[in-house]
Each structure stands twice: as C-alpha cells, then as structure tokens.
Design a protein around this motif. Structure first.
Motif, PDB file in Angstrom:
ATOM      1  N   GLY A 315      38.868  39.171  19.081  1.00 31.04           N
ATOM      2  CA  GLY A 315      39.402  38.235  20.054  1.00 31.04           C
ATOM      3  C   GLY A 315      38.977  38.524  21.472  1.00 31.04           C
ATOM      4  O   GLY A 315      39.767  38.986  22.305  1.00 31.04           O
ATOM      5  N   PHE A 316      37.708  38.266  21.784  1.00 29.04           N
ATOM      6  CA  PHE A 316      37.167  38.477  23.116  1.00 29.04           C
ATOM      7  C   PHE A 316      36.500  37.192  23.598  1.00 29.04           C
ATOM      8  O   PHE A 316      35.712  36.596  22.868  1.00 29.04           O
ATOM      9  N   TYR A 317      36.785  36.766  24.813  1.00 27.64           N
ATOM     10  CA  TYR A 317      36.063  35.646  25.408  1.00 27.64           C
ATOM     11  C   TYR A 317      36.376  35.588  26.892  1.00 27.64           C
ATOM     12  O   TYR A 317      37.377  36.163  27.350  1.00 27.64           O
ATOM     13  N   GLU A 318      35.513  34.907  27.642  1.00 31.77           N
ATOM     14  CA  GLU A 318      35.785  34.759  29.065  1.00 31.77           C
ATOM     15  C   GLU A 318      37.064  33.953  29.238  1.00 31.77           C
ATOM     16  O   GLU A 318      37.221  32.893  28.627  1.00 31.77           O
ATOM     17  N   GLN A 319      37.971  34.445  30.072  1.00 29.34           N
ATOM     18  CA  GLN A 319      39.231  33.735  30.296  1.00 29.34           C
ATOM     19  C   GLN A 319      38.954  32.382  30.942  1.00 29.34           C
ATOM     20  O   GLN A 319      38.287  32.295  31.969  1.00 29.34           O
ATOM     21  N   PRO A 320      39.446  31.302  30.341  1.00 26.62           N
ATOM     22  CA  PRO A 320      39.195  29.971  30.909  1.00 26.62           C
ATOM     23  C   PRO A 320      39.867  29.794  32.267  1.00 26.62           C
ATOM     24  O   PRO A 320      40.887  30.428  32.564  1.00 26.62           O
ATOM     25  N   ALA A 321      39.291  28.926  33.082  1.00 22.75           N
ATOM     26  CA  ALA A 321      39.883  28.614  34.382  1.00 22.75           C
ATOM     27  C   ALA A 321      41.265  28.025  34.189  1.00 22.75           C
ATOM     28  O   ALA A 321      41.540  27.337  33.203  1.00 22.75           O
ATOM     29  N   GLY A 322      42.153  28.312  35.135  1.00 18.94           N
ATOM     30  CA  GLY A 322      43.506  27.779  35.050  1.00 18.94           C
ATOM     31  C   GLY A 322      44.491  28.683  35.757  1.00 18.94           C
ATOM     32  O   GLY A 322      44.125  29.705  36.360  1.00 18.94           O
ATOM     33  N   ALA A 323      45.748  28.330  35.686  1.00 19.69           N
ATOM     34  CA  ALA A 323      46.789  29.048  36.418  1.00 19.69           C
ATOM     35  C   ALA A 323      46.921  30.501  35.966  1.00 19.69           C
ATOM     36  O   ALA A 323      47.127  31.399  36.791  1.00 19.69           O
ATOM     37  N   LEU A 324      46.798  30.754  34.658  1.00 20.81           N
ATOM     38  CA  LEU A 324      46.941  32.126  34.159  1.00 20.81           C
ATOM     39  C   LEU A 324      45.797  32.999  34.650  1.00 20.81           C
ATOM     40  O   LEU A 324      46.018  34.132  35.089  1.00 20.81           O
ATOM     41  N   LYS A 325      44.577  32.491  34.568  1.00 20.86           N
ATOM     42  CA  LYS A 325      43.424  33.243  35.057  1.00 20.86           C
ATOM     43  C   LYS A 325      43.594  33.591  36.535  1.00 20.86           C
ATOM     44  O   LYS A 325      43.370  34.735  36.958  1.00 20.86           O
ATOM     45  N   GLU A 326      44.013  32.606  37.334  1.00 24.65           N
ATOM     46  CA  GLU A 326      44.148  32.812  38.770  1.00 24.65           C
ATOM     47  C   GLU A 326      45.270  33.812  39.081  1.00 24.65           C
ATOM     48  O   GLU A 326      45.127  34.656  39.970  1.00 24.65           O
ATOM     49  N   ALA A 327      46.387  33.701  38.365  1.00 22.93           N
ATOM     50  CA  ALA A 327      47.495  34.625  38.602  1.00 22.93           C
ATOM     51  C   ALA A 327      47.091  36.063  38.285  1.00 22.93           C
ATOM     52  O   ALA A 327      47.404  36.999  39.037  1.00 22.93           O
ATOM     53  N   CYS A 328      46.363  36.249  37.184  1.00 23.54           N
ATOM     54  CA  CYS A 328      45.901  37.584  36.807  1.00 23.54           C
ATOM     55  C   CYS A 328      44.863  38.101  37.805  1.00 23.54           C
ATOM     56  O   CYS A 328      44.852  39.290  38.157  1.00 23.54           O
ATOM     57  N   LYS A 329      44.010  37.213  38.274  1.00 27.02           N
ATOM     58  CA  LYS A 329      43.021  37.589  39.280  1.00 27.02           C
ATOM     59  C   LYS A 329      43.710  38.079  40.547  1.00 27.02           C
ATOM     60  O   LYS A 329      43.335  39.127  41.105  1.00 27.02           O
ATOM     61  N   GLN A 330      44.701  37.340  41.024  1.00 26.85           N
ATOM     62  CA  GLN A 330      45.382  37.715  42.256  1.00 26.85           C
ATOM     63  C   GLN A 330      46.129  39.031  42.097  1.00 26.85           C
ATOM     64  O   GLN A 330      46.157  39.854  43.024  1.00 26.85           O
ATOM     65  N   LEU A 331      46.740  39.265  40.946  1.00 30.63           N
ATOM     66  CA  LEU A 331      47.407  40.536  40.703  1.00 30.63           C
ATOM     67  C   LEU A 331      46.390  41.676  40.661  1.00 30.63           C
ATOM     68  O   LEU A 331      46.639  42.766  41.191  1.00 30.63           O
ATOM     69  N   ALA A 332      45.236  41.416  40.049  1.00 33.49           N
ATOM     70  CA  ALA A 332      44.182  42.433  40.005  1.00 33.49           C
ATOM     71  C   ALA A 332      43.656  42.735  41.401  1.00 33.49           C
ATOM     72  O   ALA A 332      43.380  43.897  41.728  1.00 33.49           O
ATOM     73  N   ILE A 333      43.531  41.724  42.243  1.00 33.25           N
ATOM     74  CA  ILE A 333      43.059  41.932  43.619  1.00 33.25           C
ATOM     75  C   ILE A 333      44.054  42.790  44.399  1.00 33.25           C
ATOM     76  O   ILE A 333      43.660  43.693  45.152  1.00 33.25           O
ATOM     77  N   ARG A 334      45.345  42.521  44.211  1.00 30.75           N
ATOM     78  CA  ARG A 334      46.358  43.368  44.845  1.00 30.75           C
ATOM     79  C   ARG A 334      46.218  44.819  44.389  1.00 30.75           C
ATOM     80  O   ARG A 334      46.342  45.757  45.183  1.00 30.75           O
ATOM     81  N   THR A 335      45.951  44.996  43.112  1.00 31.49           N
ATOM     82  CA  THR A 335      45.796  46.338  42.563  1.00 31.49           C
ATOM     83  C   THR A 335      44.537  47.009  43.096  1.00 31.49           C
ATOM     84  O   THR A 335      44.539  48.208  43.408  1.00 31.49           O
ATOM     85  N   TYR A 336      43.463  46.228  43.224  1.00 28.74           N
ATOM     86  CA  TYR A 336      42.219  46.814  43.725  1.00 28.74           C
ATOM     87  C   TYR A 336      42.376  47.297  45.171  1.00 28.74           C
ATOM     88  O   TYR A 336      41.686  48.230  45.591  1.00 28.74           O
ATOM     89  N   GLU A 337      43.286  46.688  45.926  1.00 31.66           N
ATOM     90  CA  GLU A 337      43.563  47.179  47.278  1.00 31.66           C
ATOM     91  C   GLU A 337      44.054  48.620  47.239  1.00 31.66           C
ATOM     92  O   GLU A 337      43.785  49.406  48.165  1.00 31.66           O
ATOM     93  N   GLU A 338      44.777  48.981  46.194  1.00 35.18           N
ATOM     94  CA  GLU A 338      45.214  50.373  46.037  1.00 35.18           C
ATOM     95  C   GLU A 338      44.047  51.276  45.665  1.00 35.18           C
ATOM     96  O   GLU A 338      43.980  52.430  46.099  1.00 35.18           O
ATOM     97  N   VAL A 339      43.131  50.763  44.850  1.00 37.01           N
ATOM     98  CA  VAL A 339      41.914  51.525  44.510  1.00 37.01           C
ATOM     99  C   VAL A 339      41.130  51.847  45.776  1.00 37.01           C
ATOM    100  O   VAL A 339      40.657  52.982  45.969  1.00 37.01           O
ATOM    101  N   LYS A 340      41.013  50.875  46.663  1.00 37.89           N
ATOM    102  CA  LYS A 340      40.233  51.044  47.885  1.00 37.89           C
ATOM    103  C   LYS A 340      40.786  52.150  48.780  1.00 37.89           C
ATOM    104  O   LYS A 340      40.049  52.765  49.548  1.00 37.89           O
ATOM    105  N   LYS A 341      42.070  52.415  48.674  1.00 36.94           N
ATOM    106  CA  LYS A 341      42.682  53.458  49.504  1.00 36.94           C
ATOM    107  C   LYS A 341      42.209  54.860  49.140  1.00 36.94           C
ATOM    108  O   LYS A 341      42.277  55.772  49.961  1.00 36.94           O
ATOM    109  N   VAL A 342      41.737  55.022  47.909  1.00 36.51           N
ATOM    110  CA  VAL A 342      41.315  56.356  47.453  1.00 36.51           C
ATOM    111  C   VAL A 342      39.808  56.464  47.231  1.00 36.51           C
ATOM    112  O   VAL A 342      39.301  57.572  47.003  1.00 36.51           O
ATOM    113  N   SER A 343      39.092  55.348  47.289  1.00 36.13           N
ATOM    114  CA  SER A 343      37.645  55.378  47.048  1.00 36.13           C
ATOM    115  C   SER A 343      36.911  55.722  48.334  1.00 36.13           C
ATOM    116  O   SER A 343      36.858  54.923  49.273  1.00 36.13           O
TER     117      SER A 343
END
Length: 442
Positions: A315-343
C-alpha cells in the motif's frame, strides 16, 4: 532488508533479530510484477537548478571529490530512469525470489544520485562510491565531502559488525574533519527519538501519548505507569538507535498484571539500553494499525508525500491532493522547523539534505478534517526515499540537492579554516559553480 518502518511484532515478544521476512516477501513479489516504464521529468527545485552560464574550468584545477556511502538495496529508481553507465559491479542483480538481497530491480537511488551529481557537473565533480565496509577515516580523508546514504553506525551495529561500527562512530563524531554528512549532533538528535519528541511536544506538535523512560527499564515501575494512564494495550520500544522493529514488546496490560515474567525478561534482555518509549496502541476504527503519510523535505524544502498503509506492505502511492494531504504537509512543515533548530555545520545553520517526517493518520468522523493526525517519526537521509512513487525523477532531485549541500558545507568548511585537500582549488571550483548556478538559497 526492509526500509526503516513501523514494526508489527508478536504479543510480548522481543524481536531484536527480526529481518522483516514477511515484508520482504511481499515487496519482492510486487517488484517482480512492476514492468511498466515510467520516465518522469524533474520539476520544482530539481528543474530550477540548471547551468546558467557556460563557465569553463581552467586546466589544473582538478575536481571536487564527493564520497557516496551506499547500500540501500530496497530503494530503486523508476523503471527506465537509470543512468546508462550505471556500474556493473554496483547493480543489485539478486533482487527476486526468496534468497534475494534486494528488491525493485538492479538500479538503486543512492548510487543513481552519485552518478547524477557527476552528470550534472562532470568537469567539477568526481564520485567515490563506497559501501559501509569501506568506510574509514583514511578513505574519507581523500574526499572533499562524503554523503552517507546507508552506512551509519546504527546499521553496522544492527548487522552485528561491532568493530566496523566503532570505526564508523569515529568517522561520524569527527564529521567536520572527515567532512561526513550528516553532522554528528543533528544525527544523534534524530536517533534519540525521545530528544526530538520532547522538543516537538514542547512546541505544541501533536504526537502519540508517551511515557519516556530515560534511565533504564524497570518492569514494575513501567507497568504501574501504564495502569495509571488507563491503557488497555500498549507497546515498548527502545528510544535510541532502533529500527526494523528491533527490541519491541507489546500486548495487553492485563496479561502483565496476571504474569509479569515477560516484562521482567524484557528488562533483563535490555540492560544495556537506557532509553525507551512506552505508548498506547493507536488503531483505526477497523482495529488495524494506523496509516502514515510520509513527507519528504529535500535541501530544506517540502517536496512530496507518500501514503503508506499501516498493515499492507503493497500500500504505497503518492498522496492525492486534497485537505488531508495539505494538513499533513503543514504539520510536517511545523515539525521541520524543529529540525532546523538543530541542523548546523561548523556551528552555522544549514538545511538538511533529506528528512522524512511521518504523519500518522487515523479516521475520526468527529473532526472537521475527518482524521486525527500526529507526528509519528522523523527520519534522516539514511532511510528509504520511496522514489518509485514520488512525482520526481529521484536521482535528479537528490543529485541537485547534493550539489547545493556540497556548496554550502564546503564554503563553511573553508571559512572555518579546516584542513582540506587542494583547498584553493576547491575554493576556485566553488566560485565557478557560483557563476554557473547563481547564489545559494538562504
């Protein structure tokens, strides 16, 4: 081997030697069935990083030597996109059947990325391909920079190669002198799951409720904490340097109340491990393990997301465009801001080459989105890139990213005054890249 992923283990069993046989069998079956060719043109940043000027390299400057530590035999490129001069000795020919050493074909993303670096700037870069067993301070000293795609100390330890692991630890810890990417402190932050989890929780990022065990496992104490939480089912896993489902135990709380011996045995078996995560089961309404939408950041930018089923290894495939994809993207971006603090590199902030941020997804009709989402895991570049399913030609995307990373890291290395082979020639070659490609992204 199967890509670093969530584990599915038997109730209250320590799977420290698990090789994910079932997953590999299914994956190899899928690979055998993949025959359709798909050549995808690069877009976004990969397409944007092109030569702007025909600036020649004067004779005598030589080349910047880039090391590529490879060995991901489970991360193939799209069929038909491999380099026509892919080295014969680096092909994974044993990639089908029960005794396969890899899956998905002969041509892997890590080697393909190294080949792409040289193709993009053939008069600037030369590539030193090495497997994990080839890694040593002496070997890396010959390179101006080395990218580790699959050959860190945790993989060597998992393979039981302890003397090699000690050598790799030496290389990784001395990253500024061995010029090894990823940088040590950032790498350790990712491997210590409790470190990044606590940082993310402090930043308000949703994660699975967790009991953090930071100073060794005590069976009675942990069970008491689990009971206080009211968890009917739960799992325990090492918080440091754990993948392929190693060291996991899980099952029903009441079973341990009735008989603590499996927990006591787990405590005895893991005396050398200090850090653990204790978490409740997180299941979908149908009772199966939650799914993930894996978000990939390349050279500091979100690039793509791949759906992965919690139990179906096909069960692997590119996540289709839509509200779920965007919500997960935004949460991941928030998380990546924490990565940037230590990189960092030489004490200065630097984009990571690649991070995979896995967002857990559970259907929940009571929520506006229709799903509960949370961060499940952060992975470094030594993970599967899932290039077969992404909207890019993965070697092109990563090859351009490596060139960008090399420019950033080597400039900081030169500014720091580190000892480096042919320092002034490297400086001149970096200047030529600046003229060809324009200024680096801030």
């Amino acid at each position: 081997l199967k890509p670093r992923t969530r584990a599915h283990t038997h109730p209250f069993s320590d799977r420290s030697s698990q090789k994910m046989a079932k997953a590999m069998k299914v994956a190899m079956k899928k690979a055998t069935a993949m025959k359709k060719k798909a050549v995808v043109k690069a877009s976004g940043a990969a397409a944007a990083i092109i030569t702007k000027k025909k600036v020649p390299v004067p004779k005598g400057l030589g080349k910047i030597r880039i090391g590529i530590i490879h060995g991901k035999v489970f991360d193939p490129v799209k069929v038909g996109t491999h380099d026509r001069n892919y080295p014969e000795k680096l092909k994974i020919k044993n990639n089908t059947g029960r005794s396969a050493s890899g899956w998905g074909g002969q041509y892997m993303a890590d080697v393909s990325t190294g080949l792409k670096i040289a193709r993009l700037q053939p008069d600037i870069f030369e590539i030193d391909f090495m497997r994990m067993d080839d890694v040593s301070p002496k070997r890396l000293a010959k390179n101006h920079l080395t990218f580790n795609f699959w050959g860190d100390m945790s993989i060597a330890i998992a393979d039981g190669k302890i003397p090699l692991a000690k050598t790799i630890i030496e290389v990784q810890k001395d990253c500024y002198n061995t010029r090894h990417i990823p940088e040590w402190n950032y790498y350790e932050w990712v491997l210590h799951k409790s470190r990044y989890m606590k940082q993310c929780i402090k930043a308000g990022i949703p994660m699975i409720p967790t009991i953090f065990v930071d100073n060794g496992f005590n069976a009675k104490a942990v069970l008491k904490q689990v009971q206080a939480k009211g968890w009917d089912k739960f799992l325990v896993k090492p918080a440091y340097m754990s993948f392929f489902g190693q060291g996991i135990i899980h099952g029903k709380t009441q079973d341990l109340v009735d008989n603590l011996e499996p927990f006591n045995q787990y405590e005895r078996d893991n005396k050398k491990q200090k850090e653990f995560l204790v978490q409740p089961y997180v299941l979908k309404p149908n009772g199966l393990v939650f799914d993930e939408i894996r978000n990939f950041f390349v050279d500091g930018e979100w690039k793509y997301s791949i759906y992965t089923d919690g139990t179906d290894y096909e069960g692997f495939y590119e996540q289709p465009a839509g509200a779920l994809k965007e919500a997960c993207k935004q949460l991941a971006i928030r998380t990546y801001e924490e990565v940037k603090k230590v990189s960092k590199w030489e004490g200065k902030p630097i984009d990571t080459l690649l991070n995979r941020i896995d967002i857990g997804v559970v259907p929940d009709k009571s929520l506006k989105l229709g799903y509960k989402i949370f961060v499940n895991e952060i992975e470094p570049q030594m993970t599967t890139w899932l290039g077969r399913y992404c909207p890019y030609e993965i070697a092109d995307l990563m090859g351009n990213a490596c060139i960008s990373q090399a420019r950033k890291a080597l400039k900081l290395t030169l500014e720091k005054g580190r000892k480096i082979p042919d320092k002034e020639k490297v400086r001149a070659l970096l200047h030529i890249l600046d003229e060809r490609l324009g200024p680096l992204k801030k």
